[in-house]
Design an enzyme around this catalytic site. Structure first.
Site, PDB file in Angstrom:
ATOM      1  N   ASN A   1     -55.461 -43.925 -32.696  1.00  0.00           N
ATOM      2  CA  ASN A   1     -56.091 -43.648 -33.981  1.00  0.00           C
ATOM      3  C   ASN A   1     -56.499 -44.954 -34.647  1.00  0.00           C
ATOM      4  OD1 ASN A   1     -56.625 -41.875 -36.433  1.00  0.00           O
ATOM      5  ND2 ASN A   1     -55.165 -43.335 -37.285  1.00  0.00           N
ATOM      6  N   GLU A   2     -57.762 -45.062 -34.997  1.00  0.00           N
ATOM      7  CA  GLU A   2     -58.277 -46.216 -35.732  1.00  0.00           C
ATOM      8  C   GLU A   2     -57.950 -47.519 -35.020  1.00  0.00           C
ATOM      9  OE1 GLU A   2     -56.971 -45.908 -39.804  1.00  0.00           O
ATOM     10  OE2 GLU A   2     -58.038 -44.026 -40.111  1.00  0.00           O
TER      11      GLU A   2
END
Length: 822
Positions: free
Chosen positions: A427-428
């Site tokens: 994530n990210e």
């Protein structure tokens, strides 16, 4: 009870089986009898050394604790201090009575944060790095050795001293990154089990349940891994499969040669199995038995048959039919306990999601409790589960090895859940900061290795990541950053931006959209901030967009953070999703407000307030917007249950919105019908269920009656209407509004110099308490924080009076502090 409440809570009353796999005939949760100290010790000896009662040198001071337990139950949202990150110790004494000849005694951790060491007396018997995957420690030999000592017989009176050190200290070489937008909690915050197993047992079973898209032929392939150290020879294995009604539909028996690694146990074919789906989550029961007699080992769990397909450049299909994934997200976080949610609390949360109409959930951003996955299976909620490679970039080999280990554990431990359709890899990961080097090619190389590993472990499911454009070609499914109407752009950009992103990848799924709202804050003109926003700037989130200061105009900085605005944003997104036949689905971020160390300036300090329910499960208004689009059980909800006073000009027409899934709704104001409106999802806002009415100065009553076929449901609220104008806040009041069973609610209000309540005031308020009572703060809710921004010129907090005297206070900059005797 009004129907709006029934719609929220009816599923909370239903009873679901726990569906927790039975791995042994004897397993006990070790919940009671613990002591805890939030600091380090000089060594484990300080946890077990003899202590003389009343000895002033017996330091540190231990406090009683019940598991699950989190270091940061309160300090994660303390407005005046950083949350604790460091070591803490737990200790208890066990009575060990293993009934199996030559059996094993195990400690099974369902999760502990973040680095954990385990001791029997002074002997270290196991350790683990990673706060979210399950792990087991074999204490058989250490127990046997300690039982031979004098200390066992004299000091500990036949009990076994167990000490556990947990540590959530900041560590760059550990996932997840401390740059993450959530707390890295410490403690024994999931259940710890004492397990007795016979000499021969299965450590893990992999049940591969498949069915063709037509649902005509199902296959079940079983593999198993025996727990080491391995016994010699063969073991008799019996397998039974029971259909959802409990009828045996398949069985097999085999003599298996015990050896290391995965072994074939059985395989079956089933004609037209009953299919698992959100509307009808049909679950089969798998029973595996090894051995016989006193040394028999039993394994029992639920499995399901379903066929999944993310169509390339198209929607998602379940069992051959399109299913629009209507989703949300979950963090393991709750008021007063942080990560240490009990099973009843988890059940309440998951059923509340289901009652909102959710059929999909992304578990952000780490492997979550088996209880969550079991409930997703039984409730019919499709799952994206991911490892905590979240922000920060890419560390060294220790860091990377942890990611591979956590991915392996997540897949193997949750492989049998039919609800899981996606393994999330990160994530990210385009967010630098933890390391001097930020090398995109090295990140791509590592991402590819994780993608290959996931497919090796489980070829039947998809992989995905969110927000890392330079890696979006690697996983099977990609979700870009689209925050139309919050971090960038306006919410009417949503469909156009989403379609552009959809065309850029092979398989698209939109996870994370929404906006913050301060519970109890409402607005007569919630969309005002949109006029400041420049069109054509995209709808993604960029560095600094989450800040409340500086940068370009954006609703997250310049908006009013009202529930009114969030309802409009949600309403528009859901309206549009009904007209996007190519969309696989979307997941609102998140379901519930949660704590975060990177948002100290929010209206509730250190809280991400994007949830549609508060951190204590209290629904916000947006909850009912989702219900009106996603549920079928008739519901109706008038906007403004937590809005006691509206304002405007005398004789001005004010909009009254009603959210309902019924075909037609009639509104009554002060007993007079305002007419019947028919629902049309494309008629924004409120799907056409809105009325312009003139309100009386003072009190007004509203009643909405919704009709769906022969069913009628209704909702009622009362609001006061104020036409008197106000100036800037000049003084405070503090009053007790209610007190029940020793729990008092006190309310602060802001007034101008003429004594007119300031209904749009958002001043910072700070509550205090002196005396014998307890201020119920550090809960991370709008009514449970001693420092909080006002909502419409008011704020409340509660005090447990203990039947004795206290003095409460409230202060705000530039005004005289006021006091209240309780």
């Amino acid at each position: 009870m009004r129907f709006r409440r029934c719609a929220v809570y009816i599923l909370l009353l239903l009873s679901f089986s726990s569906n927790i796999p039975v791995f042994a005939q004897q397993q006990t949760r070790l919940n009671a009898g613990w002591e805890f100290v939030r600091q380090d010790l000089g060594g484990v000896w300080e946890a077990v050394r003899p202590v003389t009662a009343g000895n002033p040198e017996s330091v540190p001071l231990w406090e009683p604790a019940t598991l699950p337990h989190c270091f940061n139950a309160r300090d994660a949202v303390d407005p005046d201090a950083n949350y604790y990150q460091g070591p803490g110790w737990y200790r208890t004494q066990l009575t060990i009575q293993n009934p199996y000849a030559n059996g094993r005694t195990l400690l099974h951790f369902e999760g502990a944060g973040q680095k954990t060491r385990v001791f029997i007396h002074t002997t270290e018997v196991g350790s683990h790095v990673g706060g979210y995957d399950e792990w087991t420690v074999d204490i058989t030999q250490a127990v046997a050795d300690f039982q031979k000592t004098d200390a066992f017989k004299t000091q500990f009176k036949g009990k076994i001293p167990l000490s556990i050190r947990c540590d959530n200290s900041r560590d760059l070489e550990m996932m997840p990154s401390d740059l993450s937008d959530f707390n890295i909690y410490g403690g024994l915050y999931r259940y710890l089990n004492l397990v007795y197993e016979p000499a021969v047992s299965l450590e893990r079973i992999a049940a591969k349940a498949e069915v063709d898209a037509a649902g005509k032929l199902g296959t079940l392939t079983l593999k198993g891994v025996f727990r080491e150290p391995l016994a010699d020879g063969n073991e008799l294995v019996n397998v039974q499969l029971l259909d959802p009604k409990g009828k045996v539909v398949a069985k097999a028996q085999a003599s298996i040669a015990i050896k290391t690694g995965e072994l074939d146990l059985a395989s079956f074919r089933l004609k037209a199995p009953r299919l698992w789906a959100p509307e009808h989550p049909e679950l089969y029961t798998l029973e595996v038995t090894t051995g016989s007699g006193p040394g028999q080992f039993k394994h029992r769990e639920k499995i399901g048959f379903r066929h999944i397909e993310f169509v390339e450049h198209g929607p998602f299909r379940l069992n051959g039919q399109r299913l629009l994934l209507r989703g949300t997200h979950r963090h393991e976080d709750h008021a007063g306990v942080a990560a240490a949610m009990t099973e009843p609390q988890i059940r309440q949360e998951m059923r509340l999601m289901k009652s909102m109409g959710v059929n999909f959930i992304r578990l952000g951003h780490y492997q979550q409790s088996r209880i969550v996955l079991n409930l997703c299976d039984s409730l019919g909620i499709v799952v994206w589960e991911e490892i905590p490679w979240c922000r920060g970039g890419l560390g060294g080999e220790i860091y990377q090895a942890q990611g591979r280990r956590m991915l392996t554990n997540m897949v193997q431990q949750h492989y049998n859940h039919p609800a899981v359709i996606i393994w999330g890899l990160g994530n990210e990961n385009d967010w630098p900061g933890d390391f001097p080097e930020f090398d995109k090619e090295k990140i791509r190389t590592y991402m590819k290795s994780l993608n290959d590993l996931a497919h090796q472990l489980d070829p039947a499911r998809y992989t995905a990541i969110r927000r890392c454009d330079f890696c979006k070609d690697i996983p099977d499914v990609y979700s870009p950053s689209i925050w139309a109407g919050w971090y960038r752009g306006i919410y009417t950009d949503y469909k156009e931006v989403t379609e552009q992103e959809f065309k850029s990848v092979k398989r698209f799924l939109h996870v994370e959209w929404g906006g913050d709202s301060h519970a109890g804050r409402h607005s007569e003109n919630p969309d005002n901030a949109l006029a400041k926003i420049s069109r054509g700037q995209g709808a993604d989130e960029r560095a600094g967009d989450a800040s409340l200061f500086g940068g370009s105009a954006r609703v997250s900085k310049d908006g009013d953070w009202s529930e009114s605005y969030l309802c409009n944003l949600v309403d528009w997104h859901l309206k549009e999703q009904e007209t996007m036949p190519w969309l696989s689905g979307a997941a609102y971020w998140p379901f519930k407000d949660f704590s975060t160390p990177v948002r100290p300036d929010n209206p509730i300090p250190y809280m991400n307030q994007k949830g549609v329910v508060e951190r204590d499960f209290t629904p916000k208004e947006a909850f009912y917007v989702f219900q009106s689009y996603w549920t079928t059980a008739p519901m109706v909800h008038i906007y403004g249950h937590s809005w006691p006073v509206r304002w405007g000009e005398a004789g001005e027409q004010k909009m009254v919105k009603v959210y309902s899934n019924a075909a037609a709704v009639e509104l009554f104001v002060n007993g007079q019908s305002q007419g019947v409106k028919k629902r049309n999802s494309q008629d924004f806002p409120a799907a056409g269920l809105r009325w312009l009415v003139k309100l009386n100065e003072g009190e007004n009553t509203f009643r909405a009656v919704a009709r769906q076929g022969k069913t009628t449901v209704q909702d009622e609220i009362t609001q006061r209407y104020q036409t008197t104008k106000w100036g800037k806040p000049a003084k405070l009041t503090l009053t007790k509004t209610t007190e029940t069973s020793g729990l008092a609610t006190i309310e602060a209000k802001l007034f101008d110099a003429q004594g007119v309540q300031c209904l749009d005031a958002a001043s910072w308020l700070r509550f205090g308490l002196t005396g014998d009572g307890v201020l119920l703060d550090n809960l991370g809710t709008s009514s449970g924080s001693r420092k909080v921004q006002a909502y419409n010129g008011r704020a409340i907090i509660r005090v447990r009076t203990n039947g004795r005297h206290s003095v409460a206070s409230v202060a705000s900059e530039g005004m005289e502090t006021v006091f209240l005797n309780l």
